[in-house]
Design a protein around this motif. Structure first.
Motif, PDB file in Angstrom:
ATOM      1  N   ASP A 339       0.911  -1.205   0.155  1.00 49.34           N
ATOM      2  CA  ASP A 339      -0.188   0.163  -0.011  1.00 49.34           C
ATOM      3  C   ASP A 339       0.902   1.321   0.079  1.00 49.34           C
ATOM      4  O   ASP A 339       0.401   2.303  -0.621  1.00 49.34           O
ATOM      5  N   TYR A 340       1.903   1.112   0.559  1.00 48.18           N
ATOM      6  CA  TYR A 340       2.711   2.476   0.664  1.00 48.18           C
ATOM      7  C   TYR A 340       3.308   2.819  -0.672  1.00 48.18           C
ATOM      8  O   TYR A 340       3.401   3.705  -1.062  1.00 48.18           O
ATOM      9  N   TYR A 341       3.767   1.596  -1.463  1.00 41.67           N
ATOM     10  CA  TYR A 341       4.478   2.036  -2.748  1.00 41.67           C
ATOM     11  C   TYR A 341       3.262   2.302  -3.693  1.00 41.67           C
ATOM     12  O   TYR A 341       3.637   3.400  -4.797  1.00 41.67           O
ATOM     13  N   ILE A 342       2.027   1.850  -3.550  1.00 37.47           N
ATOM     14  CA  ILE A 342       1.217   2.400  -4.288  1.00 37.47           C
ATOM     15  C   ILE A 342       0.574   3.820  -3.866  1.00 37.47           C
ATOM     16  O   ILE A 342       0.464   4.561  -4.826  1.00 37.47           O
ATOM     17  N   GLY A 343       0.660   4.138  -2.708  1.00 36.17           N
ATOM     18  CA  GLY A 343       0.399   5.394  -2.353  1.00 36.17           C
ATOM     19  C   GLY A 343       1.240   6.529  -2.614  1.00 36.17           C
ATOM     20  O   GLY A 343       1.052   7.578  -3.169  1.00 36.17           O
ATOM     21  N   ARG A 344       2.857   6.201  -2.690  1.00 38.93           N
ATOM     22  CA  ARG A 344       3.713   6.908  -3.339  1.00 38.93           C
ATOM     23  C   ARG A 344       3.524   7.142  -4.661  1.00 38.93           C
ATOM     24  O   ARG A 344       3.977   8.327  -5.260  1.00 38.93           O
ATOM     25  N   TYR A 345       3.368   6.117  -5.597  1.00 39.38           N
ATOM     26  CA  TYR A 345       3.152   6.365  -6.803  1.00 39.38           C
ATOM     27  C   TYR A 345       1.905   7.279  -7.199  1.00 39.38           C
ATOM     28  O   TYR A 345       2.141   8.531  -8.172  1.00 39.38           O
ATOM     29  N   TYR A 346       0.810   7.239  -6.440  1.00 40.82           N
ATOM     30  CA  TYR A 346      -0.174   8.281  -6.725  1.00 40.82           C
ATOM     31  C   TYR A 346       0.121   9.726  -6.192  1.00 40.82           C
ATOM     32  O   TYR A 346      -0.108  10.818  -6.714  1.00 40.82           O
ATOM     33  N   GLU A 347       0.878   9.659  -5.101  1.00 45.10           N
ATOM     34  CA  GLU A 347       1.490  11.020  -4.575  1.00 45.10           C
ATOM     35  C   GLU A 347       2.468  11.605  -5.376  1.00 45.10           C
ATOM     36  O   GLU A 347       2.361  13.006  -5.929  1.00 45.10           O
ATOM     37  N   GLU A 348       3.182  10.964  -6.139  1.00 44.91           N
ATOM     38  CA  GLU A 348       4.345  11.420  -7.059  1.00 44.91           C
ATOM     39  C   GLU A 348       3.430  11.959  -8.314  1.00 44.91           C
ATOM     40  O   GLU A 348       3.860  12.858  -9.014  1.00 44.91           O
ATOM     41  N   GLY A 349       2.270  11.326  -8.490  1.00 47.38           N
ATOM     42  CA  GLY A 349       1.485  11.705  -9.842  1.00 47.38           C
ATOM     43  C   GLY A 349       0.495  12.861  -9.345  1.00 47.38           C
ATOM     44  O   GLY A 349      -0.219  13.118 -10.178  1.00 47.38           O
ATOM     45  N   LYS A 350       0.535  13.524  -8.251  1.00 49.21           N
ATOM     46  CA  LYS A 350      -0.304  14.475  -7.652  1.00 49.21           C
ATOM     47  C   LYS A 350      -1.758  14.257  -7.477  1.00 49.21           C
ATOM     48  O   LYS A 350      -2.639  14.926  -7.369  1.00 49.21           O
ATOM     49  N   ASN A 351      -1.944  12.700  -7.372  1.00 49.40           N
ATOM     50  CA  ASN A 351      -3.302  12.216  -7.152  1.00 49.40           C
ATOM     51  C   ASN A 351      -3.320  12.077  -5.638  1.00 49.40           C
ATOM     52  O   ASN A 351      -3.426  10.802  -5.253  1.00 49.40           O
ATOM     53  N   LEU A 352      -3.731  13.070  -4.883  1.00 48.20           N
ATOM     54  CA  LEU A 352      -3.473  12.987  -3.553  1.00 48.20           C
ATOM     55  C   LEU A 352      -4.613  12.349  -2.700  1.00 48.20           C
ATOM     56  O   LEU A 352      -4.124  11.601  -1.578  1.00 48.20           O
ATOM     57  N   LYS A 353      -5.561  12.345  -3.490  1.00 47.04           N
ATOM     58  CA  LYS A 353      -6.705  11.591  -2.771  1.00 47.04           C
ATOM     59  C   LYS A 353      -6.531  10.203  -2.607  1.00 47.04           C
ATOM     60  O   LYS A 353      -6.853   9.482  -1.732  1.00 47.04           O
ATOM     61  N   LYS A 354      -6.012   9.504  -3.772  1.00 50.67           N
ATOM     62  CA  LYS A 354      -5.817   8.128  -3.885  1.00 50.67           C
ATOM     63  C   LYS A 354      -4.484   7.780  -2.808  1.00 50.67           C
ATOM     64  O   LYS A 354      -4.525   6.768  -2.293  1.00 50.67           O
ATOM     65  N   ALA A 355      -3.765   8.717  -2.756  1.00 55.08           N
ATOM     66  CA  ALA A 355      -2.454   8.569  -2.174  1.00 55.08           C
ATOM     67  C   ALA A 355      -2.979   8.430  -0.848  1.00 55.08           C
ATOM     68  O   ALA A 355      -2.301   7.322  -0.221  1.00 55.08           O
ATOM     69  N   LEU A 356      -3.820   9.271  -0.339  1.00 49.63           N
ATOM     70  CA  LEU A 356      -4.006   9.190   1.181  1.00 49.63           C
ATOM     71  C   LEU A 356      -4.810   8.005   1.500  1.00 49.63           C
ATOM     72  O   LEU A 356      -4.648   7.220   2.527  1.00 49.63           O
ATOM     73  N   LYS A 357      -5.478   7.588   0.519  1.00 49.42           N
ATOM     74  CA  LYS A 357      -6.362   6.289   0.548  1.00 49.42           C
ATOM     75  C   LYS A 357      -5.498   5.154   0.831  1.00 49.42           C
ATOM     76  O   LYS A 357      -5.509   4.385   1.777  1.00 49.42           O
ATOM     77  N   TYR A 358      -4.410   4.938   0.024  1.00 47.31           N
ATOM     78  CA  TYR A 358      -3.544   3.817   0.196  1.00 47.31           C
ATOM     79  C   TYR A 358      -2.657   4.072   1.419  1.00 47.31           C
ATOM     80  O   TYR A 358      -2.253   2.863   2.237  1.00 47.31           O
ATOM     81  N   TYR A 359      -2.363   5.214   1.779  1.00 49.45           N
ATOM     82  CA  TYR A 359      -1.515   5.052   3.187  1.00 49.45           C
ATOM     83  C   TYR A 359      -2.160   4.782   4.224  1.00 49.45           C
ATOM     84  O   TYR A 359      -1.748   4.349   5.184  1.00 49.45           O
ATOM     85  N   ASN A 379       3.303   9.952   6.566  1.00 49.19           N
ATOM     86  CA  ASN A 379       2.945  10.005   4.952  1.00 49.19           C
ATOM     87  C   ASN A 379       1.343  10.529   5.067  1.00 49.19           C
ATOM     88  O   ASN A 379       1.090  11.184   4.256  1.00 49.19           O
ATOM     89  N   ILE A 380       0.493  10.058   5.884  1.00 54.44           N
ATOM     90  CA  ILE A 380      -0.973  10.521   6.171  1.00 54.44           C
ATOM     91  C   ILE A 380      -0.631  11.976   6.386  1.00 54.44           C
ATOM     92  O   ILE A 380      -1.637  12.715   5.804  1.00 54.44           O
ATOM     93  N   LEU A 381      -0.012  12.379   7.499  1.00 56.12           N
ATOM     94  CA  LEU A 381      -0.024  13.692   7.634  1.00 56.12           C
ATOM     95  C   LEU A 381       0.402  14.424   6.620  1.00 56.12           C
ATOM     96  O   LEU A 381      -0.129  15.684   6.439  1.00 56.12           O
ATOM     97  N   ARG A 382       1.478  14.179   6.028  1.00 57.78           N
ATOM     98  CA  ARG A 382       1.858  15.107   4.931  1.00 57.78           C
ATOM     99  C   ARG A 382       1.024  14.981   3.600  1.00 57.78           C
ATOM    100  O   ARG A 382       0.618  16.219   3.223  1.00 57.78           O
ATOM    101  N   VAL A 383       0.606  14.092   3.305  1.00 53.57           N
ATOM    102  CA  VAL A 383      -0.619  14.329   2.234  1.00 53.57           C
ATOM    103  C   VAL A 383      -2.109  14.934   2.442  1.00 53.57           C
ATOM    104  O   VAL A 383      -2.552  15.636   1.856  1.00 53.57           O
ATOM    105  N   GLY A 384      -2.380  14.574   3.864  1.00 59.37           N
ATOM    106  CA  GLY A 384      -3.459  15.031   4.136  1.00 59.37           C
ATOM    107  C   GLY A 384      -3.682  16.406   4.371  1.00 59.37           C
ATOM    108  O   GLY A 384      -4.579  17.376   4.576  1.00 59.37           O
ATOM    109  N   GLY A 385      -2.142  16.951   4.801  1.00 60.84           N
ATOM    110  CA  GLY A 385      -2.258  18.402   5.094  1.00 60.84           C
ATOM    111  C   GLY A 385      -2.007  19.466   3.939  1.00 60.84           C
ATOM    112  O   GLY A 385      -1.858  20.615   4.127  1.00 60.84           O
ATOM    113  N   ARG A 386      -2.140  18.673   2.733  1.00 58.72           N
ATOM    114  CA  ARG A 386      -2.035  19.630   1.608  1.00 58.72           C
ATOM    115  C   ARG A 386      -3.240  20.175   1.062  1.00 58.72           C
ATOM    116  O   ARG A 386      -4.254  19.606   1.113  1.00 58.72           O
TER     117      ARG A 386
END
Length: 386
Positions: A339-359, A379-386
């Protein structure tokens, strides 16, 4: 040196006391031998007839000591996560080795008594164990002296079913080179399986014996068969008896190399120059092979995930992070790393909603007492706070 020997002695005594609780003595009436033979069966720690786990089978042609040495080494390798736990069977050899494991010195062929013992191993011992115990498809056979010559004949089976041959201090016939050549080993590459053949030479052997083994090893080394791996060893020691105790762990380390976690040698040889998608495929195939051959569903070791992580992240702009995460989830669904690597993939693609879901999914799999849980939550705090 005395301290080292004392430590080794204590370890062997510890192993013996533990192993003795898992040994079974069984008599088997043989139609080929027209007599009853004694088997010693070691069942690994945790073996239960109720669970679904299977274990590789090792058949040791025992002359009174080889079985105990092999079991002790197998237990140590399993504890160190360098090899799977094994079911190990010791087959009693008659004191008159000529009857069981010798050969016709005039042409190297097996005598009628040798052939009967061969069939006893092939059709009665292995059949008995596979029908009554939970074995995986991987079979190892171990012999010393003339027994090493006997087990080499299994290479000639029309359909090879022995995966690993451990020939310790082998006393081969003068004709062994021609015999192995007649086995047509290149045909092994047609088999959807993996094979290992270990032999050791030694400075303590006679010149003639060393020459026979060396010629065989050179012939095997010249073969280029992708799924047949000759392990040509030479042991320098003060006695041929000492060579036995060295040969077993050296053979095990090579035969079960695929089982062990990725070493620096394996990474440098097989992985470091791969593309991300090929590195993912390599790791997935490694664990699928482990599960098929050894009956060991390990999930996936975190150390192996981290071994290939850099390739996935740094090459191709990290585009394979999604596939990497999916592969981990497939092999080890309870690990938060997929789930971490999938979340990182979406985070780097700026899809923060999906990144947060997998984190969040990954964090939910973690034990709050895990020392890594706080770092994962960042990871959750970083993405959720954007």
């Amino acid at each position: 040196m005395m301290i080292q020997k004392s430590t080794l002695l204590l370890f062997l005594l510890f192993c013996y006391n533990g192993i003795s609780q898992q040994l079974i003595s069984k008599k088997i009436a043989s139609d080929f031998l027209n007599e009853t033979r004694q088997l010693k069966i070691y069942l690994p720690e945790g073996y239960s007839s109720d669970d679904t786990k299977n274990y590789p089978l090792a058949v040791v042609l025992d002359v009174g000591y080889l079985f105990d040495l092999y079991v002790a080494n197998a237990v140590l390798f399993a504890k160190k996560d360098l090899a799977p736990k094994q079911i190990i069977v010791g087959v009693t050899i008659k004191n008159t080795l000529e009857k069981d494991t010798y050969f016709n010195i005039n042409n190297g062929s097996l005598t009628n008594s040798n052939k009967n013992f061969y069939q006893f191993i092939r059709n009665e011992v292995i059949f008995e164990i596979e029908n009554n115990y939970k074995t995986s498809p991987f079979i190892t056979i171990i012999g010393e002296g003339t027994a090493a010559n006997l087990i080499t004949n299994f290479l000639g089976e029309k359909t090879p079913f022995i995966n690993a041959y451990i020939c310790i201090n082998p006393s081969f016939s003068n004709f062994i080179g021609g015999q192995v050549q007649n086995f047509n080993l290149p045909r092994f590459q047609k088999e959807d399986n993996t094979f290992y053949y270990y032999t050791n030479n030694s400075n303590r052997f006679s010149d003639q014996k060393q020459a026979i083994i060396q010629n065989l090893q050179l012939g095997l080394a010249s073969l280029e068969i992708p799924n047949f791996h000759p392990i040509n060893d030479t042991i320098i020691t003060k006695s041929s008896t000492a060579a036995i105790s060295e040969a077993i762990p050296r053979a095990l380390s090579k035969i079960f190399e695929i089982y062990a976690a990725i070493s620096k040698e394996e990474f440098d040889k097989n992985i470091k120059d791969l593309s991300p998608i090929d590195a993912i495929t390599y790791l997935e195939n490694k664990y699928l092979d482990i599960e098929y051959l050894f009956g060991s569903n390990l999930g996936i070791r975190e150390v192996d995930i981290f071994a290939v992580e850099k390739i996935i992240i740094e090459k191709e702009n990290g585009d394979q992070l999604l596939n990497f995460g999916r592969m981990i989830l497939k092999l080890f669904p309870t690990s938060p790393l997929g789930d971490y690597y999938i979340g990182r993939y979406y985070e780097e693609g700026k899809n923060l909603k999906k990144a947060l879901k997998y984190y969040k999914i990954g964090y939910g799999k973690m034990d709050p007492a895990d020392p890594n849980s706080d770092a994962f939550y960042e990871n959750i705090l970083r993405v959720g706070g954007r």
